[in-house]
Design a protein around this motif. Structure first.
Motif, mmCIF file in Angstrom:
data_model
loop_
_atom_site.group_PDB
_atom_site.id
_atom_site.type_symbol
_atom_site.label_atom_id
_atom_site.label_comp_id
_atom_site.label_asym_id
_atom_site.label_seq_id
_atom_site.Cartn_x
_atom_site.Cartn_y
_atom_site.Cartn_z
ATOM 1 N N UNK A 249 -36.677 66.224 -12.599
ATOM 2 C CA UNK A 249 -36.450 64.864 -12.121
ATOM 3 C C UNK A 249 -35.098 64.322 -12.515
ATOM 4 N N UNK A 250 -34.632 64.665 -13.715
ATOM 5 C CA UNK A 250 -33.319 64.191 -14.163
ATOM 6 C C UNK A 250 -32.209 64.767 -13.299
ATOM 7 N N UNK A 251 -32.293 66.054 -12.981
ATOM 8 C CA UNK A 251 -31.280 66.677 -12.127
ATOM 9 C C UNK A 251 -31.384 66.182 -10.685
ATOM 10 N N UNK A 252 -32.629 66.046 -10.189
ATOM 11 C CA UNK A 252 -32.813 65.619 -8.810
ATOM 12 C C UNK A 252 -32.372 64.183 -8.588
ATOM 13 N N UNK A 253 -32.460 63.345 -9.628
ATOM 14 C CA UNK A 253 -32.020 61.953 -9.496
ATOM 15 C C UNK A 253 -30.539 61.886 -9.137
ATOM 16 N N UNK A 254 -29.732 62.714 -9.790
ATOM 17 C CA UNK A 254 -28.300 62.736 -9.486
ATOM 18 C C UNK A 254 -28.029 63.383 -8.131
ATOM 19 N N UNK A 255 -28.817 64.394 -7.780
ATOM 20 C CA UNK A 255 -28.660 65.028 -6.472
ATOM 21 C C UNK A 255 -28.965 64.036 -5.357
ATOM 22 N N UNK A 256 -30.055 63.276 -5.518
ATOM 23 C CA UNK A 256 -30.426 62.280 -4.506
ATOM 24 C C UNK A 256 -29.387 61.166 -4.443
ATOM 25 N N UNK A 257 -28.933 60.711 -5.603
ATOM 26 C CA UNK A 257 -27.919 59.650 -5.618
ATOM 27 C C UNK A 257 -26.651 60.096 -4.882
ATOM 28 N N UNK A 258 -26.247 61.333 -5.133
ATOM 29 C CA UNK A 258 -25.089 61.856 -4.422
ATOM 30 C C UNK A 258 -25.333 61.971 -2.930
ATOM 31 N N UNK B 286 -31.732 56.468 6.147
ATOM 32 C CA UNK B 286 -30.971 57.206 5.135
ATOM 33 C C UNK B 286 -31.719 58.429 4.605
ATOM 34 N N UNK B 287 -32.965 58.223 4.158
ATOM 35 C CA UNK B 287 -33.681 59.312 3.488
ATOM 36 C C UNK B 287 -33.889 60.559 4.359
ATOM 37 N N UNK B 288 -34.199 60.424 5.663
ATOM 38 C CA UNK B 288 -34.304 61.653 6.468
ATOM 39 C C UNK B 288 -33.028 62.498 6.439
ATOM 40 N N UNK B 289 -31.874 61.854 6.435
ATOM 41 C CA UNK B 289 -30.613 62.592 6.359
ATOM 42 C C UNK B 289 -30.378 63.132 4.948
ATOM 43 N N UNK B 290 -30.734 62.329 3.957
ATOM 44 C CA UNK B 290 -30.539 62.755 2.568
ATOM 45 C C UNK B 290 -31.373 63.988 2.254
ATOM 46 N N UNK B 291 -32.634 63.989 2.695
ATOM 47 C CA UNK B 291 -33.523 65.121 2.415
ATOM 48 C C UNK B 291 -32.957 66.398 3.006
ATOM 49 N N UNK B 292 -32.414 66.301 4.221
ATOM 50 C CA UNK B 292 -31.811 67.506 4.821
ATOM 51 C C UNK B 292 -30.561 67.926 4.055
ATOM 52 N N UNK B 293 -29.754 66.963 3.637
ATOM 53 C CA UNK B 293 -28.505 67.293 2.950
ATOM 54 C C UNK B 293 -28.737 67.898 1.569
ATOM 55 N N UNK B 294 -29.790 67.444 0.888
ATOM 56 C CA UNK B 294 -30.027 67.924 -0.480
ATOM 57 C C UNK B 294 -30.971 69.117 -0.522
ATOM 58 N N UNK B 295 -31.425 69.592 0.635
ATOM 59 C CA UNK B 295 -32.361 70.713 0.643
ATOM 60 C C UNK B 295 -31.797 71.955 -0.045
ATOM 61 N N UNK B 296 -30.537 72.343 0.190
ATOM 62 C CA UNK B 296 -30.008 73.515 -0.538
ATOM 63 C C UNK B 296 -29.993 73.316 -2.055
ATOM 64 N N UNK B 297 -29.615 72.117 -2.496
ATOM 65 C CA UNK B 297 -29.599 71.844 -3.938
ATOM 66 C C UNK B 297 -31.010 71.829 -4.513
ATOM 67 N N UNK B 298 -31.966 71.316 -3.737
ATOM 68 C CA UNK B 298 -33.362 71.322 -4.189
ATOM 69 C C UNK B 298 -33.888 72.749 -4.309
ATOM 70 N N UNK B 299 -33.548 73.580 -3.323
ATOM 71 C CA UNK B 299 -33.943 74.979 -3.399
ATOM 72 C C UNK B 299 -33.313 75.687 -4.581
ATOM 73 N N UNK B 300 -32.067 75.363 -4.854
ATOM 74 C CA UNK B 300 -31.402 75.947 -6.019
ATOM 75 C C UNK B 300 -32.089 75.527 -7.315
ATOM 76 N N UNK B 301 -32.522 74.279 -7.372
ATOM 77 C CA UNK B 301 -33.242 73.810 -8.562
ATOM 78 C C UNK B 301 -34.588 74.509 -8.696
ATOM 79 N N UNK B 302 -35.240 74.775 -7.578
ATOM 80 C CA UNK B 302 -36.511 75.507 -7.602
ATOM 81 C C UNK B 302 -36.312 76.913 -8.168
#
Length: 253
Positions: free
Chosen positions: A113-122, A150-166
């Protein structure tokens, strides 16, 4: 080392390797999902515009301060130390006897959650400001703008970073053996202790980690392609490309 010996070790100890890999996937999947939700909420809260009312401004500043401390602490300390402090510290300080699996999921979740918070903010910051202004122009408030625009675009944009975190979580679950979680690394150590062989069991574990992370990578790339839609998109009222080229050539002649 021989291939025959590795195969015999797998056939004789496959239940332990399978249980360890299953526990690793369970912790990493649930931890990533919960962490993504925490990060999404924290990231959205940290991008709320400054309210006009003084009381709301004070409350928002306090919330942002708490979130900043949480993010910086868990991003700035190793997960292995967090596991020791949370699991053993909760028992010593509060007398809470946590289940090891639940403790592992909790540790991975708050760390993610700490890492994802910054990813989402970015991701929110990367959205063009004109979209916020357009949403406000048609009467949307901040919540409606975030949810619908905003969020539909954000989720698509952060998907690679989310996968990397996984993928990082799959590998980092190995540090949870310090609190006795029976994930893949813990089970591999057990097999090595029983057989008095260390290279072969950890070589098998290495292959299993690679299979899990590589499979996750392929799945996420497939999801990304699906979200991107077809490469050759044309509106129903738009003439086919061949016809447009023919007309263009005719005009030139």
């Amino acid at each position: 080392m021989s291939i025959e010996y590795i195969i015999s070790m797998i056939t004789s100890n496959w239940p332990m390797f399978l249980r360890g890999a299953g526990m690793t996937l369970l912790i990493s999947i649930i931890g990533t999902i919960i962490g993504a939700v925490i990060g999404l909420l924290a990231g959205v809260i940290r991008t709320i515009p400054t309210p006009e009312r003084k009381l709301k401004r004070i409350v928002l500043k306090i919330v942002n301060l708490i979130l900043s401390i949480y993010i910086e602490f868990f991003r700035g300390t190793p997960m292995i130390v967090q596991a020791m402090v949370i699991f053993y510290g909760s028992a010593l300080a509060f007398g809470v006897d946590m289940d090891r699996t639940l403790a592992a999921i909790f540790i991975v979740s708050i760390n993610t959650g700490a890492y994802m918070a910054e990813i989402v903010r970015g991701g929110v910051i990367s959205i063009d400001k004109g979209q916020f202004e357009a949403a406000q122009a048609i009467g949307m408030n901040h919540v409606q703008t975030m949810w619908s625009v905003v969020l539909p675009q954000v989720i698509r944009n952060i998907l690679p970073a989310t996968g990397n975190q996984f993928i990082i979580n799959i590998k980092d679950t190995s540090v949870l053996n310090v609190i006795g979680v029976t994930e893949l690394f813990f089970q591999t150590k057990t097999v090595a202790g029983i057989s008095f062989k260390y290279f072969e069991p950890f070589f098998i574990a290495c292959i299993l980690y690679f299979v899990m992370t590589f499979t996750v990578t392929l799945i996420l790339r497939y999801i990304e392609r699906k979200l991107d839609g077809p490469e050759n998109y044309s509106m129903i009222g738009q003439p086919p490309p061949q016809l447009m080229v023919t007309k263009s050539n005719t005009n030139i002649d």
